[in-house]
Design a protein around this motif. Structure first.
Motif, mmCIF file in Angstrom:
data_model
loop_
_atom_site.group_PDB
_atom_site.id
_atom_site.type_symbol
_atom_site.label_atom_id
_atom_site.label_comp_id
_atom_site.label_asym_id
_atom_site.label_seq_id
_atom_site.Cartn_x
_atom_site.Cartn_y
_atom_site.Cartn_z
ATOM 1 N N SER A 51 0.839 -1.200 0.000
ATOM 2 C CA SER A 51 0.000 0.000 0.000
ATOM 3 C C SER A 51 0.869 1.245 0.000
ATOM 4 O O SER A 51 1.946 1.268 0.595
ATOM 5 N N TYR A 52 0.405 2.262 -0.698
ATOM 6 C CA TYR A 52 1.119 3.541 -0.709
ATOM 7 C C TYR A 52 0.125 4.665 -0.911
ATOM 8 O O TYR A 52 -0.994 4.460 -1.367
ATOM 9 N N GLN A 53 0.547 5.838 -0.521
ATOM 10 C CA GLN A 53 -0.282 7.030 -0.624
ATOM 11 C C GLN A 53 0.094 7.781 -1.897
ATOM 12 O O GLN A 53 1.254 8.074 -2.128
ATOM 13 N N TYR A 54 -0.891 8.084 -2.749
ATOM 14 C CA TYR A 54 -0.637 8.819 -3.982
ATOM 15 C C TYR A 54 -1.448 10.100 -3.962
ATOM 16 O O TYR A 54 -2.669 10.080 -3.781
ATOM 17 N N ASN A 55 -0.766 11.207 -4.128
ATOM 18 C CA ASN A 55 -1.419 12.507 -4.212
ATOM 19 C C ASN A 55 -1.132 13.101 -5.584
ATOM 20 O O ASN A 55 -0.038 13.595 -5.831
ATOM 21 N N PRO A 56 -2.091 13.024 -6.522
ATOM 22 C CA PRO A 56 -1.832 13.543 -7.862
ATOM 23 C C PRO A 56 -1.613 15.052 -7.816
ATOM 24 O O PRO A 56 -2.224 15.767 -7.013
ATOM 25 N N PRO A 57 -0.719 15.563 -8.666
ATOM 26 C CA PRO A 57 -0.467 17.001 -8.673
ATOM 27 C C PRO A 57 -1.681 17.762 -9.205
ATOM 28 O O PRO A 57 -2.346 17.316 -10.134
ATOM 29 N N ALA A 58 -1.958 18.898 -8.595
ATOM 30 C CA ALA A 58 -3.060 19.747 -9.050
ATOM 31 C C ALA A 58 -2.544 20.666 -10.145
ATOM 32 O O ALA A 58 -1.505 21.297 -10.002
#
Length: 102
Positions: free
Chosen positions: A9-16
């Motif tokens: 599992s990993y956390q992904y924060n797409p760029p805005a």
């Protein structure tokens, strides 16, 4: 957004990406589409010197030292090669249609 790949599992924060509405409007399969433009240019990927199995390479090829004449020469060669391949395939199809053997 929490994602999982092969059990990890990993956390992904797409760029805005900030956009502004564009003037172009289109229609695709009956749906109105409005095109948008970015407010500022995207950030280029940083340049890394990498090594894979003892072979050094870069994630971005260096084209600064290549002259325009060299680029045009390579493009002409690639175009000629593509035309030759197309001609060969057309001849092969013609031979098959006519039932000739080579």
């Amino acid at each position: 957004m929490k994602l999982t790949y092969r059990g990890v599992s990993y956390q992904y924060n797409p760029p805005a990406v900030e956009t502004v509405p564009g003037v172009a409007v289109g229609k695709y399969r009956g749906v109105d589409i409005r095109f948008r433009n970015t407010k500022k240019a995207p950030v280029m990927q940083p340049h890394y010197n990498l090594t894979y199995r003892g072979v050094k390479y870069n994630n971005q090829p260096n084209t600064d030292n290549v002259s325009m004449s060299e680029k045009s020469r390579v493009l002409a060669i690639e175009t000629e090669r593509a035309e030759m391949k197309r001609g060969q395939s057309m001849l092969g199809r013609a031979v098959q249609e006519l039932g000739l053997s080579v």
